[in-house]
Design an enzyme around this catalytic site. Structure first.
Site, PDB file in Angstrom:
ATOM      1  N   LYS A   1      31.769  30.795  35.595  1.00 18.44           N
ATOM      2  CA  LYS A   1      31.742  31.032  34.153  1.00 18.44           C
ATOM      3  C   LYS A   1      32.474  32.319  33.858  1.00 18.44           C
ATOM      4  O   LYS A   1      32.544  33.201  34.716  1.00 18.44           O
ATOM      5  CB  LYS A   1      30.294  31.177  33.667  1.00 18.44           C
ATOM      6  CG  LYS A   1      30.126  30.863  32.211  1.00 18.44           C
ATOM      7  CD  LYS A   1      30.116  29.374  32.001  1.00 18.44           C
ATOM      8  CE  LYS A   1      29.789  28.964  30.611  1.00 18.44           C
ATOM      9  NZ  LYS A   1      29.364  27.560  30.564  1.00 18.44           N
TER      10      LYS A   1
HETATM   11  N1  GLU Z   1      31.401  25.050  28.881  1.00 22.59           N
HETATM   12  C1  GLU Z   1      30.966  23.728  29.186  1.00 22.59           C
HETATM   13  C2  GLU Z   1      29.664  23.769  29.945  1.00 22.59           C
HETATM   14  O1  GLU Z   1      28.929  24.710  29.877  1.00 22.59           O
HETATM   15  C3  GLU Z   1      32.055  22.913  29.885  1.00 22.59           C
HETATM   16  C4  GLU Z   1      32.489  23.439  31.204  1.00 22.59           C
HETATM   17  C5  GLU Z   1      33.669  22.686  31.793  1.00 22.59           C
HETATM   18  O2  GLU Z   1      34.070  21.668  31.249  1.00 22.59           O
HETATM   19  O3  GLU Z   1      34.156  23.175  32.812  1.00 22.59           O
HETATM   20  O4  GLU Z   1      29.282  22.812  30.578  1.00 22.59           O
END
Ligand code: GLU
Length: 425
Positions: free
Chosen positions: A115
């Site tokens: 993240k």
């Molecule tokens: N931000 C989204 C999540 O928390 C998508 C992450 C992604 O597609 O890599 O799942």
């Protein structure tokens, strides 16, 4: 000004990293996970902090702080979004990175977890300033990311345009266009059909499974959705088209309620025109905290962390809690919801539709061959339905709640990958 980290005092309960670690410990103990593996998986593999100087439109230079955390690459490249928000903290990004590892494992796609976050307030920044922040942040983390290393995606306050800038910056440095470095891109740049709706669609699919399991009908089930953005707005639109009765939408400035069901398209139009969901003629305005506590069949928090805490969990009167957001429920609140028999579809399952279609996008980019929307949606449905069944049958078999079951399933899959790979010394 804008770049200052808000030094918010985070209590232990609302620190997402503490919630994530507590759930990890509980599942690891239940699973009897090897002590060494527990040490490996409890912490992030890599954490990068960058301080990024950016030229503002008025000619001043501001320095913003950003993070990228890779929790695990045991099952494949790290995967996870990037958020822009004034209250981003390293502990929050750490928790979100770990949740991505567990989420990808629950739906069994070949990714680890990561993240990113930049401390900034996008509402105070121009498009040009946001572009410069995004590009400089990308340049600072460039050795970290890549289609085989770590693949970012949108999250809070980032979108297709942000992904296009990241893709372009990365490609300029590599001297060739590499669309698979990010997902959630515009369709015109290697994005996937169905990606913008994917998280909301996934929420709808698992909600439907939960309703069936409890013997409830979607047509008569009362649904309350908190958040009307990427996840909540899309879930509301798809669920109302599918015949669900969305009785209440809750936003940061208040809630709107109609017992007979809201006209979601008209509410979207109203919000576009007035800037708020409030004052909508097809509904009555309500207090947002009260709205969260109304009696309903499905409560779908789709905004941010720490919405359901020990302070309000006992007063939640939903049959099903479908966690569209990451970490909307604290560890302390889990116990209260469980004691009250609420059927929880945990975030690492409920909102996994987004990363699942991100996986499809990455696959399509690498193949240079694109699927139609129907293919995307039916493959998504298959994965979500199977994952729901996996989690629920795991819960039944081990006599644990759905969240613990989802964590146990994920820890088992990631732990097995590490065991098979062995430790490189
Ligand atoms: N931000 C989204 C999540 O928390 C998508 C992450 C992604 O597609 O890599 O799942």
């Amino acid at each position: 000004m804008i770049a200052e980290a808000t030094t918010s005092v985070v209590s232990n309960e609302t620190n997402p990293w503490i919630s994530a670690a507590a759930r990890f410990d509980e599942a690891a103990a239940r699973l009897g996970l090897d002590e060494g593996l527990q040490k490996v998986l409890r912490t992030s593999a890599k954490e990068l902090t960058v301080h990024i100087p950016v030229l503002l439109d008025d000619g001043r230079i501001e320095v913003f702080t950003g993070y990228r955390v890779q929790h695990s690459i045991a099952r494949g490249p790290a995967k996870g979004g990037i958020r822009f928000a004034p209250d981003v903290t390293l502990d929050e990004v750490r928790a979100l990175a770990a949740w991505m590892t567990w989420k990808c494992a629950v739906v069994n796609i070949p990714f680890g977890g990561a993240k990113g976050g930049v401390i900034c307030d996008p509402s105070l920044l121009s498009m040009a300033e946001l572009e410069r922040i995004t590009r400089r942040y990308t340049a600072e983390i460039i050795e970290f990311i890549g289609p085989e290393r770590d693949v970012p995606a949108p999250d809070m306050n980032t979108n297709e345009q942000t992904m296009a800038w990241i893709m372009d910056t990365y490609s300029m440095h590599m001297r060739h266009t590499d669309t698979a470095v990010v997902t959630g891109k515009p369709l015109e740049l290697g994005g996937s059909r169905g990606r913008p709706e994917a998280t909301g669609r996934g929420c709808m699919i698992v909600t439907l499974q939960a309703l069936r399991r409890l013997g409830l009908e979607p047509g008569s089930a009362r649904v309350v959705i908190q958040g009307f953005g990427n996840v909540g707005g899309m879930a509301a639109r798809l669920m109302s088209r599918a015949g669900f009765r969305i009785v209440c939408i809750i936003e940061y400035d208040g809630a709107v309620y109609n017992a007979a069901g809201l006209d979601i398209e008209a509410l979207m139009k109203h919000r576009r025109e007035t800037g708020s969901i409030l004052g909508f003629e097809g509904a009555e305005d309500m207090d947002k905290d009260e709205a969260l506590l109304m009696e309903c069949d499905v409560l779908l928090p789709a905004a941010k962390e720490n919405v359901i805490t020990s302070a309000n969990a006992a007063r939640i009167r939903a049959r099903i809690l479908c966690e569209g957001a990451n970490g909307p429920t604290t560890f302390e609140a889990d116990r209260i919801l469980a004691a009250n028999g609420i059927f929880v579809i945990p975030d690492i399952l409920a909102n996994a539709g987004g990363v699942t279609v991100s996986y499809f996008e990455w696959v399509q980019d690498r193949q240079g061959y694109f699927w139609n929307e129907q293919q995307v949606n039916s493959r998504l449905e298959e994965i979500m339905v199977n994952s729901f069944r996996d989690v629920v049958s795991y819960a039944d078999k081990h006599n644990v709640h759905n969240r613990t079951a989802a964590y146990m399933l994920a820890l088992d899959r990631v732990g097995t990958a590490i065991r098979l790979r062995g430790l490189y010394a």
